[in-house]
Design an enzyme around this catalytic site. Structure first.
Site, PDB file in Angstrom:
ATOM      1  N   ARG A  42      56.788  27.808  36.920  1.00 19.05           N
ATOM      2  CA  ARG A  42      57.647  26.843  36.067  1.00 19.05           C
ATOM      3  C   ARG A  42      58.877  26.295  36.582  1.00 19.05           C
ATOM      4  O   ARG A  42      59.074  24.936  36.463  1.00 19.05           O
ATOM      5  CB  ARG A  42      58.073  27.427  34.703  1.00 19.05           C
ATOM      6  N   HIS A  88      48.186  22.381  31.228  1.00 16.36           N
ATOM      7  CA  HIS A  88      49.477  22.903  30.769  1.00 16.36           C
ATOM      8  C   HIS A  88      49.706  23.482  29.565  1.00 16.36           C
ATOM      9  O   HIS A  88      50.187  22.730  28.668  1.00 16.36           O
ATOM     10  CB  HIS A  88      50.665  22.164  31.481  1.00 16.36           C
ATOM     11  N   TYR A 132      55.276   6.673  19.794  1.00 14.85           N
ATOM     12  CA  TYR A 132      55.891   5.277  19.729  1.00 14.85           C
ATOM     13  C   TYR A 132      56.024   4.933  21.333  1.00 14.85           C
ATOM     14  O   TYR A 132      56.234   3.648  21.354  1.00 14.85           O
ATOM     15  CB  TYR A 132      57.181   5.316  19.135  1.00 14.85           C
TER      16      TYR A 132
END
Length: 862
Positions: A42, A88, A132
């Site tokens: 990670r 993921h 958006y």
């Protein structure tokens, strides 16, 4: 019937399955497993592609979904959903934050995502919700994924073994250094700054071509971090330490302008990762609390074109004091470099060379696997084309065989048996259409077969020759550089935030004297007033027995000097670092100032600040050797000079450096020889070369002659060429007297040499108001106006310039530019009996010989 087997107590079974363990050991092992999962899975980037798993998975998911730079933008929520569902499973928030950062031009030096919508701002505003915004890959991101379908990297199962994902991307760019990385793991963290793509590629190419290149050599290309927000790096020492050790603390200062007339300070660039809105708030808080005084108004005028924070000062405020207060608290930040990355799955702190070495090895593996994959494809295709060509040669019988067969399988068996086709060839032939039997189709097959076989030969060459494989990598890197390279955004500035030793040194013009035994000192130019020509001068240095003066030059106390030795090494020092001593002092050994090897002597010194002042064009160091070789190298090649020096020129055995001039690419070069010859040619005839080149022939010397000096002539600025001989004679001749010809010619007669004049010591380009500073081998210095030296033709003997003792001779000279030659007084007298000696030009036959100027054979060695 009852069983003889006794009943087993279930509790006993469960107890037998329990393993006793110490709680300390279990906790330790569990924490180590967790830590390694965070480190490798990670938080840390891979040294090969510079990506963490989340970055790699987002880009691969977009690649698989066809969301490339040429496709329409896709809703960010769609990209996040596909990444989370397939690769993921760590939450949409973490994935979207990563995607948004890859689209921010103030976070990434070369953004990997082309975003559409609100992806946040440098003021700390968060991105709009993922529903958006829209995204697609940036063109440069596709370079990270190029050739991934061609077996270039290993794949591994995804989290649920349903799909496969790449363990690393092919990465055609050295992304770890180009875009940098930051992350916090368990017990360790990484913080790698971004860099300029062109500089990193140049360093990578240098490492491929010169595997034993040092970190210092690579730093000739990688100047330092190049942050997307620009600003300035204060000093270079921290950068050098970071590149050599993998760790360092780099000070980054905002770009601002102090306008004392308007009474304002305008900030236009901020340090990397500094929040502009928070900066303005903190400055306002300090003004309110009285921590910063003198500020009348503060406003943010930033727009889409860039940052502009205006600080208006009070009428009686001292701008310098306010600036220092802002620097101390707000306008500087420290970037802590920790070049930590995963190498073979384990975290390692790497220096600059190690980082690039691992990337180069990765690219070699990628190109090798890609070539093997393509070779296999091409060989398969060639095999099919060979079968088609063979079938076309026997088209009638092949068609008849197929017609006579009961079915397709029988036809394939007959073709394999009768014509020795392979199974793959037979399968292809029975599926051929009749239209492919035309002569036009035959020509196309033959052409394709020729192309395929040529490509096979090329791939076999690449796979069989490591140098060819490396050249493929270099060519691809150069192509990427041509496509994406841009100018540096971050500049370097001197550390002026606090008072330094240099601030305590007054700026003044100095005379620097050096002896053959490398004793060096500086004196104020004001100690040497102008005399009439023909004077004896005054004592300039006290020499030890057997020593003599080797060079004298003028420099400002704050100028940078480049000292070049007889071995072709170049060193750098400030003028003020040379000890200031009286006229009668001997000086200090140069080995105390420069790291010279045994037997290494300084041959020439260049004052870069003096000549390059107020000039934006590219500058060159133009060097000439005793044997007539000349070369020029860009001054940029000497920006990062180590304390042990770097190579400036390669000298042949027995040759040595004679003179160095700084030029701008538009000058005319005049080489003067000891026997009084001179040749003038355009600077463009000597193309720019690398530091380790020898150069090209500048003048074709007669036997026994040698180069005495070099003059860089600007016809718009210089009026005359001044020549001085060892017996103290000299002359001025109009620049027009030296016609331009090709380099490597014999040249023209410049001055008469002989028993009266002796050999030529130096040749200089001069103009109105310049002063001549001549120094004898025994340490006498004389300063005189160049206009006191008579203007005569080239082929003359000149007039006396310096009155020398019988055993003394002129050793060297320098020109005091008119801009600083302000001394109008006189000190000394000229020889009233001295008369100008002119010798008319020789007859036409002799002139034809001495002024032929025909270029000889061009010998170039770079």
């Amino acid at each position: 019937m009852s069983s003889d087997v006794p009943d087993v107590d279930p509790e006993d079974v469960r107890a037998a399955q329990v393993t006793n363990a110490r709680i300390e050991d279990e906790m330790e092992q569990s924490y180590i497993d967790y830590a390694m999962s965070v480190i490798a899975g990670r938080a840390l980037p891979d040294v090969r592609d510079g990506l963490k798993p989340v970055h790699r998975r987002i880009l691969y998911a977009m690649h698989e979904a066809g969301v490339t730079s040429r496709s329409p933008h896709r809703k960010s929520s769609s990209v996040v959903g596909e990444t989370m569902g397939d690769y993921h499973p760590h939450g949409d928030s973490a994935i979207y934050d990563t995607l948004a950062r890859m689209a921010q031009d103030f976070s990434m030096r070369y953004p990997l995502i082309d975003g559409q919508g609100n992806f946040g701002s440098i003021d700390g505003d968060p991105p709009a919700a993922m529903r958006y915004t829209e995204a697609r890959m940036a063109p440069i991101a596709e370079e990270l994924l190029a050739d991934i379908e061609r077996d270039t990297v290993d794949f591994q199962p995804n989290y649920d073994d349903r799909l496969e994902e790449p363990a690393v991307l092919p990465s055609a760019i050295p992304n770890l250094l180009v875009n940098g990385s930051s992350g916090i793991a368990v017990g360790m963290s990484t913080n790698i700054p971004p860099h300029n793509l062109g500089e990193v590629i140049d360093a990578t190419v240098e490492l491929i071509e010169t595997p034993d290149a040092t970190v210092e050599d690579l730093m000739d290309h990688v100047k330092g971090p190049d942050f997307p927000t620009g600003a300035n790096i204060v000093g270079r020492n921290a950068v050098h330490k970071a590149y050599k050790t993998g760790r360092g603390r780099v000070r980054v200062r905002a770009e601002f302008e102090v306008d004392e007339e308007e009474g304002r300070i305008v900030i236009t660039e901020l340090p990397f990762q500094q929040n502009k809105s928070r900066l303005v708030e903190r400055i306002a808080e300090d003004v309110t609390e009285g921590a910063i005084e003198g500020i009348r108004d503060l406003r943010d005028e930033s727009d889409r074109d860039g940052i502009r924070v205006v600080i208006d000062l009070k009428r009686d405020a001292m701008a310098e004091v306010v600036k220092n207060q802002l620097l101390e608290s707000h306008l500087e930040r420290t970037f802590g470099v920790i070049n930590l990355a995963l190498v073979d799955g384990a975290p390692r702190v790497l220096d600059l060379k190690e980082t690039l070495e691992h990337y180069v090895e990765h690219r070699r593996d990628v190109v090798r696997r890609r070539s093997e994959h393509e070779l296999e494809e091409r060989e398969d295709r060639a095999h099919i084309l060979e079968g088609r060509l063979k079938a076309l040669e026997n088209v009638d019988s092949v068609v008849e065989t197929i017609q006579d067969s009961a079915d397709r399988d029988a036809a394939k068996a007959a073709l394999e048996a009768d014509y020795e086709f392979s199974e793959a060839q037979a399968e292809h032939i029975v599926r051929m259409q009749l239209g492919s039997l035309t002569s036009m189709e035959t020509q196309e097959i033959e052409s394709e077969y020729a192309d395929v076989t040529a490509r096979i030969e090329r791939l076999e060459t690449i796979l069989g020759d490591p140098d060819e494989l490396d050249q493929v990598i270099v060519d691809e890197l150069e192509a990427i550089k041509d496509e994406y390279d841009d100018e540096r955004r971050t500049s370097f500035i001197e550390d002026s935030g606090s008072v330094t030793h240099e601030d305590l040194i007054p700026e003044e013009e100095c005379v620097v004297v050096m002896s053959e035994d490398d004793y060096i000192k500086r004196m104020s130019l004001e100690a040497f007033r102008a005399q009439n020509r023909g004077g004896k001068g005054i004592i300039g240095t006290d020499l030890k027995e057997g020593d003599s003066v080797s060079s004298v030059f003028i420099a400002n106390s704050h100028d940078y000097l480049l000292a070049i030795t007889n071995r072709g090494q170049i060193y750098q020092l400030k003028t003020y670092e040379i000890p200031e001593m009286s006229r009668t002092a001997r000086g200090k050994s140069a080995v105390n100032l420069l790291d010279l090897d045994d037997g290494e002597e300084i041959q020439a010194v260049v004052d870069c600040d003096r000549v390059g002042e107020d000039v934006d064009e590219e500058r060159y160091l133009t060097m000439v050797t005793r044997d007539g070789y000349i070369k020029r190298t860009s001054v940029e090649a000497f920006e990062n000079i180590r304390s042990t020096g770097i190579r400036a020129i390669r000298l042949e055995d027995g040759d040595e450096l004679v003179d160095v001039e700084e030029t701008d690419g538009d000058a005319d070069l005049v080489i003067g020889t000891a026997d009084g010859m001179a040749i003038r040619f355009d600077e463009d005839e000597v193309r720019a070369m690398g530091r380790s080149a020898r150069g090209v022939r500048g003048i074709d010397l007669e036997a026994g002659d040698r180069v005495a000096g070099l003059a860089a002539v600007d016809p718009d600025r210089h009026n005359w060429v001044l020549t001085v001989t060892e017996n103290g004679y000299g002359k001025r001749s109009d620049v027009s007297e030296y016609r331009v010809q090709s380099r490597n010619g014999k040249g023209l007669i410049d001055i008469k040499t002989g028993s009266r004049n002796g050999s030529v010591v130096a040749i200089e380009a001069v103009t109105h108001g310049d002063h001549l500073l001549a120094m004898s081998a025994d340490g006498q210095i004389m300063r005189t106006r160049v206009e006191d030296v008579s203007t005569v033709g080239r082929n003359t003997m000149g007039v006396i310039v310096m009155d020398l003792e019988t055993t003394d001779e002129v050793s060297c000279l320098d020109i005091v530019p008119a801009a600083i030659a302000t001394d109008d007084g006189t000190n000394g007298t000229s020889d009233p009996n001295e008369t100008e000696s002119e010798t008319p030009e020789t007859d036409a036959t002799a002139a034809d010989v001495t002024e032929a100027g025909v270029a000889g054979p061009d010998t170039e060695d770079e």
